[in-house]
Design a protein around this motif. Structure first.
Motif, PDB file in Angstrom:
ATOM      1  N   LEU A 189     -12.457 -45.504   2.823  1.00  0.00           N
ATOM      2  CA  LEU A 189     -12.015 -44.464   2.101  1.00  0.00           C
ATOM      3  C   LEU A 189     -13.014 -43.294   2.208  1.00  0.00           C
ATOM      4  O   LEU A 189     -12.784 -42.189   2.451  1.00  0.00           O
ATOM      5  CB  LEU A 189     -11.824 -44.761   0.596  1.00  0.00           C
ATOM      6  CG  LEU A 189     -10.491 -45.238   0.392  1.00  0.00           C
ATOM      7  CD1 LEU A 189     -10.298 -46.760   0.845  1.00  0.00           C
ATOM      8  CD2 LEU A 189     -10.301 -45.279  -1.205  1.00  0.00           C
ATOM      9  N   ALA A 214     -12.739 -39.451   3.934  1.00  0.00           N
ATOM     10  CA  ALA A 214     -13.029 -38.301   3.352  1.00  0.00           C
ATOM     11  C   ALA A 214     -14.011 -37.458   4.235  1.00  0.00           C
ATOM     12  O   ALA A 214     -13.822 -36.158   4.317  1.00  0.00           O
ATOM     13  CB  ALA A 214     -13.796 -38.747   2.096  1.00  0.00           C
ATOM     14  N   LEU A 270      -7.273 -40.046   3.225  1.00  0.00           N
ATOM     15  CA  LEU A 270      -7.412 -41.056   2.005  1.00  0.00           C
ATOM     16  C   LEU A 270      -6.226 -41.978   1.766  1.00  0.00           C
ATOM     17  O   LEU A 270      -6.489 -43.141   1.500  1.00  0.00           O
ATOM     18  CB  LEU A 270      -7.822 -40.260   0.826  1.00  0.00           C
ATOM     19  CG  LEU A 270      -9.240 -39.646   0.650  1.00  0.00           C
ATOM     20  CD1 LEU A 270      -9.418 -38.802  -0.723  1.00  0.00           C
ATOM     21  CD2 LEU A 270     -10.400 -40.785   0.769  1.00  0.00           C
ATOM     22  N   ARG A 271      -5.076 -41.543   1.801  1.00  0.00           N
ATOM     23  CA  ARG A 271      -3.809 -42.231   1.632  1.00  0.00           C
ATOM     24  C   ARG A 271      -3.979 -43.380   2.683  1.00  0.00           C
ATOM     25  O   ARG A 271      -3.525 -44.337   2.600  1.00  0.00           O
ATOM     26  CB  ARG A 271      -2.725 -41.389   1.594  1.00  0.00           C
ATOM     27  CG  ARG A 271      -1.408 -42.077   1.473  1.00  0.00           C
ATOM     28  CD  ARG A 271      -0.001 -41.130   1.278  1.00  0.00           C
ATOM     29  NE  ARG A 271       0.207 -40.684   2.351  1.00  0.00           N
ATOM     30  CZ  ARG A 271      -0.062 -39.379   2.670  1.00  0.00           C
ATOM     31  NH1 ARG A 271      -0.494 -38.450   1.687  1.00  0.00           N
ATOM     32  NH2 ARG A 271       0.305 -38.648   3.699  1.00  0.00           N
ATOM     33  N   LEU A 315      -6.617 -45.866   2.145  1.00  0.00           N
ATOM     34  CA  LEU A 315      -6.215 -46.778   0.894  1.00  0.00           C
ATOM     35  C   LEU A 315      -5.336 -47.698   1.361  1.00  0.00           C
ATOM     36  O   LEU A 315      -5.344 -48.930   0.962  1.00  0.00           O
ATOM     37  CB  LEU A 315      -5.779 -46.072  -0.105  1.00  0.00           C
ATOM     38  CG  LEU A 315      -5.279 -46.430  -1.529  1.00  0.00           C
ATOM     39  CD1 LEU A 315      -6.538 -47.385  -2.087  1.00  0.00           C
ATOM     40  CD2 LEU A 315      -4.924 -45.541  -2.451  1.00  0.00           C
ATOM     41  N   ALA A 361     -10.754 -43.375  -4.411  1.00  0.00           N
ATOM     42  CA  ALA A 361      -9.799 -42.386  -3.634  1.00  0.00           C
ATOM     43  C   ALA A 361      -9.969 -41.151  -4.413  1.00  0.00           C
ATOM     44  O   ALA A 361      -9.829 -39.999  -3.997  1.00  0.00           O
ATOM     45  CB  ALA A 361      -8.751 -42.864  -3.369  1.00  0.00           C
ATOM     46  N   LEU A 363     -13.321 -39.346  -4.331  1.00  0.00           N
ATOM     47  CA  LEU A 363     -13.486 -38.904  -3.076  1.00  0.00           C
ATOM     48  C   LEU A 363     -12.740 -37.558  -2.791  1.00  0.00           C
ATOM     49  O   LEU A 363     -13.155 -36.667  -2.318  1.00  0.00           O
ATOM     50  CB  LEU A 363     -13.213 -39.935  -1.956  1.00  0.00           C
ATOM     51  CG  LEU A 363     -14.184 -41.132  -1.870  1.00  0.00           C
ATOM     52  CD1 LEU A 363     -13.728 -42.006  -0.860  1.00  0.00           C
ATOM     53  CD2 LEU A 363     -15.677 -40.477  -1.468  1.00  0.00           C
ATOM     54  N   HIS A 364     -11.586 -37.468  -3.251  1.00  0.00           N
ATOM     55  CA  HIS A 364     -10.640 -36.391  -2.809  1.00  0.00           C
ATOM     56  C   HIS A 364     -11.318 -35.261  -3.748  1.00  0.00           C
ATOM     57  O   HIS A 364     -11.265 -34.232  -3.325  1.00  0.00           O
ATOM     58  CB  HIS A 364      -9.231 -36.743  -3.539  1.00  0.00           C
ATOM     59  CG  HIS A 364      -8.157 -35.307  -2.993  1.00  0.00           C
ATOM     60  ND1 HIS A 364      -8.015 -34.692  -4.239  1.00  0.00           N
ATOM     61  CD2 HIS A 364      -7.554 -35.087  -2.165  1.00  0.00           C
ATOM     62  CE1 HIS A 364      -7.251 -33.602  -3.787  1.00  0.00           C
ATOM     63  NE2 HIS A 364      -7.147 -33.934  -2.478  1.00  0.00           N
TER      64      HIS A 364
END
Length: 228
Positions: A81, A85, A111-112, A115, A209, A212-213
């Motif tokens: 993750l 990023a 990220l998706r 994950l 996540a 991080l976003h």
């Protein structure tokens, strides 16, 4: 009265009986081996998670945070993750097709995918435990039914229909159902226990996540870069 018992039943059984017994044994070994290995992996991941995430957030830059996370996250659960990023930020190079996507959407996309990869890694093998837990009792029941069929056929051929002659052979065949339950019960318990651990780690990953976003979508000046 003839010899009776589990060993006698297995020794006098035919190819189907032996195949069912060996299949149940293989399923039991597979479930226990997977339980021990997967349990150890999830235990390490749970223990390393707080220290790994803390090491990441204490780093002075995103690049250095990824490096710190790689050292602390031996099971590579959270590292993908952070790498996603970082890659989403570094994709702002002109001429790259990915750079044409909105910055926030680009980071969310990376990220998706990361994950999903981490969750698939955590959930790997859960289908095996679920399959063993659901099919082992029926495989054992198949062995029991097949054994009863042959036991009754053997009794009919001898012409002895007393309770003593029926109870022994038929009772022996019931051990296959017991074997099926012995294989299925640990697999079902392991599936539930490990599944709970996977869900907890999944919740931690989802929260990481989101953080991080928010970090990657912050103004560029707020994200220190790694020193050259």
């Amino acid at each position: 009265m003839g010899e009776t018992g589990v060993i006698h039943f297995l020794r006098t059984g035919d190819a189907v009986t032996h195949a069912v017994a060996w299949l149940l044994l293989a399923m039991s070994i597979a479930s226990w081996c997977f339980l021990l290995v997967k349990g150890w992996i999830l235990l390490r991941a749970r223990r390393q998670a707080p220290r790994a995430v803390a090491a990441f957030w204490q780093a002075p830059s995103l690049g250095e945070g990824v490096s710190a996370l790689r050292h602390a996250d031996a099971e590579r659960v959270f590292t993908p993750l952070a790498e996603a990023a970082l890659h989403g930020i570094e994709a702002d190079v002109p001429g790259v097709l990915l750079s044409r996507v909105e910055h926030g959407d680009r980071v969310m996309r990376g990220l998706r995918h990361a994950l999903q990869r981490s969750q698939r890694r955590l959930e790997f093998g859960q289908v095996l435990l679920a399959s063993i837990g659901s099919t082992a009792p029926f495989i054992g029941l198949l062995g029991t039914v097949w054994g009863i069929y042959h036991a009754l056929g053997s009794i009919a051929s001898t012409g002895q229909a007393s309770i003593d002659s029926v109870a022994g052979p038929v009772g022996e065949t019931l051990i296959m159902t017991a074997f099926g339950l012995v294989v299925a019960i640990p697999a079902v318990l392991a599936y539930n226990i490990l599944g709970r651990q996977v869900r907890q780690l999944g919740e931690d990953l989802d929260g990481f996540a989101r953080d991080l976003h928010a970090l990657a979508c912050a103004p560029a000046a707020a994200i220190p870069r790694a020193k050259p």
